[in-house]
Motif scaffolding. Structure first.
Motif, PDB file in Angstrom:
ATOM      1  N   LEU A  45      40.708  51.915  37.514  1.00 42.19           N
ATOM      2  CA  LEU A  45      40.204  50.646  38.044  1.00 42.19           C
ATOM      3  C   LEU A  45      38.738  50.763  38.437  1.00 42.19           C
ATOM      4  O   LEU A  45      37.925  49.885  38.113  1.00 42.19           O
ATOM      5  N   ARG A  99      35.676  48.648  36.650  1.00 40.70           N
ATOM      6  CA  ARG A  99      34.835  47.711  37.404  1.00 40.70           C
ATOM      7  C   ARG A  99      33.370  48.096  37.311  1.00 40.70           C
ATOM      8  O   ARG A  99      32.495  47.243  37.114  1.00 40.70           O
ATOM      9  N   LEU A 117      44.123  42.410  37.049  1.00 44.20           N
ATOM     10  CA  LEU A 117      44.650  43.762  36.929  1.00 44.20           C
ATOM     11  C   LEU A 117      46.157  43.642  36.705  1.00 44.20           C
ATOM     12  O   LEU A 117      46.862  43.028  37.510  1.00 44.20           O
ATOM     13  N   LEU A 177      45.919  49.895  44.516  1.00 41.34           N
ATOM     14  CA  LEU A 177      45.378  48.897  43.591  1.00 41.34           C
ATOM     15  C   LEU A 177      45.170  47.549  44.270  1.00 41.34           C
ATOM     16  O   LEU A 177      44.362  46.740  43.803  1.00 41.34           O
ATOM     17  N   THR A 232      39.746  44.206  44.893  1.00 41.57           N
ATOM     18  CA  THR A 232      40.517  44.243  43.667  1.00 41.57           C
ATOM     19  C   THR A 232      40.745  42.823  43.152  1.00 41.57           C
ATOM     20  O   THR A 232      41.044  41.919  43.938  1.00 41.57           O
ATOM     21  N   VAL A 248      46.158  40.829  41.011  1.00 40.44           N
ATOM     22  CA  VAL A 248      47.072  41.854  40.503  1.00 40.44           C
ATOM     23  C   VAL A 248      48.370  41.180  40.066  1.00 40.44           C
ATOM     24  O   VAL A 248      48.946  40.383  40.806  1.00 40.44           O
TER      25      VAL A 248
END
Length: 379
Positions: free
Chosen positions: A209, A213, A226, A255, A260, A263
């Motif tokens: 991740l 990014r 994600l 995560l 983030t 998700v």
């Protein structure tokens, strides 16, 4: 047209998620194109609104090389070179990337509601997305467009100064290639495009991740979704399976950390998805209502406080040891881990000198101060 660019570490199931996403959108009545290099993507039972295209690197390489050979035929005949035949050509390394760029160019010119592009694994996918900009820069350096304006002076320059001028055909070929690359670049950077990262919750997921990014941000792209793939059921009577699920939940929490993107968890089916029915069970996420906007690189004028201009470059996920920065003329060479980008300086900074740089809160701040040997540093 909406575009979803799907990538992830090798073995994460990115092709399966890409296929499931395309299938779900087609079943909703959208006209969908799925680009994938995987021959195992199931097509049986898919709606008629779903088209699967698999780029053929070997065929593309033969087509490009034979076209180049035909274009250069007079020069090759003069040198006595023996022409190559179609059946003796085998693709060279890099042919897959070139074929995929052509497939993206063709898709950009098509009439689709949704394009789902199954990209190579990280970091090859980021290198592929950055390739159009890099190749266009090479073309501009090798064949500056402004030199074509002097073609009327070519005979005089050749006789008086011995200055070689590329033939018109070379400029025309470069212009066509530049237009093709620009179409791909516009597709990738369009506001309606989004990058989707597929990971399997595990020890390497958080690193993947961060890599995605930082690498995407370096090239002006944002990660909008994600996908946590193959998520095991949280409750199980089997102690072994319960322990694996608990490990996954620990990595999932990482995560879901600060910054983030959205998700989406995709369940583990207990088997490899092999049919369109299996793909439907995955409940892959469709396109988001609004793609995440690309990171903006801005110049901040701070001359009223410390006399400098600051170029603020968002690089979420980047770490200081992985950063590199070199000023070269009117360009800045930026390195983030395995990724590199050469970007032209904004006009406001070309008469300045780099006075320092710092990485704070996922943003690289490059300080520029007036250069005594240049004109005043003004925006």
């Amino acid at each position: 047209m909406r575009t979803l660019l799907v990538t992830g570490p090798g073995g994460s199931g990115r092709t399966t998620v890409a296929a499931a996403t395309a299938l779900a959108a087609a079943r909703d009545g959208r006209k969908v194109l799925l680009l994938t290099g995987d021959a195992a993507v199931p097509a049986d039972g898919a709606p008629a609104t779903l088209t699967v295209h698999r780029p053929d690197p070997a065929a593309h390489f033969r087509q490009e090389l034979l076209a180049l050979q035909a274009h250069a035929a007079p020069a090759l005949e003069l040198l006595g070179a023996a022409p190559l035949d179609d059946d003796e050509l085998t693709p060279l390394p890099g042919s897959a990337a070139s074929a995929y760029l052509k497939a993206l160019r063709d898709a950009a010119r098509g009439d689709w509601d949704l394009l789902v592009a199954d990209l190579p694994p990280l970091p090859e996918a980021i290198a592929l997305l950055a390739l159009p900009e890099q190749l266009r820069r090479y073309l501009r350096r090798l064949l500056p467009p402004e030199r074509q304006a002097a073609r009327a002076l070519r005979p005089m320059l050749a006789q008086l100064a011995g200055v070689p001028m590329p033939p018109d055909g070379l400029y025309e070929a470069a212009a066509r290639k530049d237009a093709d690359l620009a179409a791909v670049q516009d597709l990738v950077h369009a506001p309606s495009a989004g990058v989707r990262l597929v990971v399997e919750p595990g020890p390497a997921a958080a690193d993947a991740l961060r890599t995605a990014r930082a690498g995407l941000a370096l090239h002006g792209l944002a990660l909008d979704t994600l996908v946590a793939n193959r998520v095991l059921p949280a409750a199980s009577q089997d102690p072994w399976l319960a322990a694996l699920a608990a490990q996954q939940q620990t990595h999932l929490k990482e995560l879901y950390g600060d910054g983030t993107p959205a998700v989406h968890e995709v369940p583990h089916l207990g088997r490899d998805p092999r049919t369109a029915g299996d793909l439907a069970l995955l409940r892959a996420p469709g396109p988001s209502a609004a793609p995440v906007p690309a990171p903006r690189w801005t110049v901040e004028d701070r001359r009223d406080t410390d006399g400098v201009l600051v170029w603020r470059i968002p690089l979420p996920g980047a770490a200081k040891p992985d950063l590199g920065l070199v000023r070269r003329g009117d360009e800045l060479v930026l390195t983030v881990g395995p990724f590199r980008r050469v970007v032209p300086l904004p006009a406001a900074l070309r008469r300045c000198t780099v006075a320092g740089a710092a990485l704070r809160d996922g943003e690289l701040r490059v300080r520029f101060a007036p250069d005594p040997g240049l004109w005043p540093c003004t925006p």
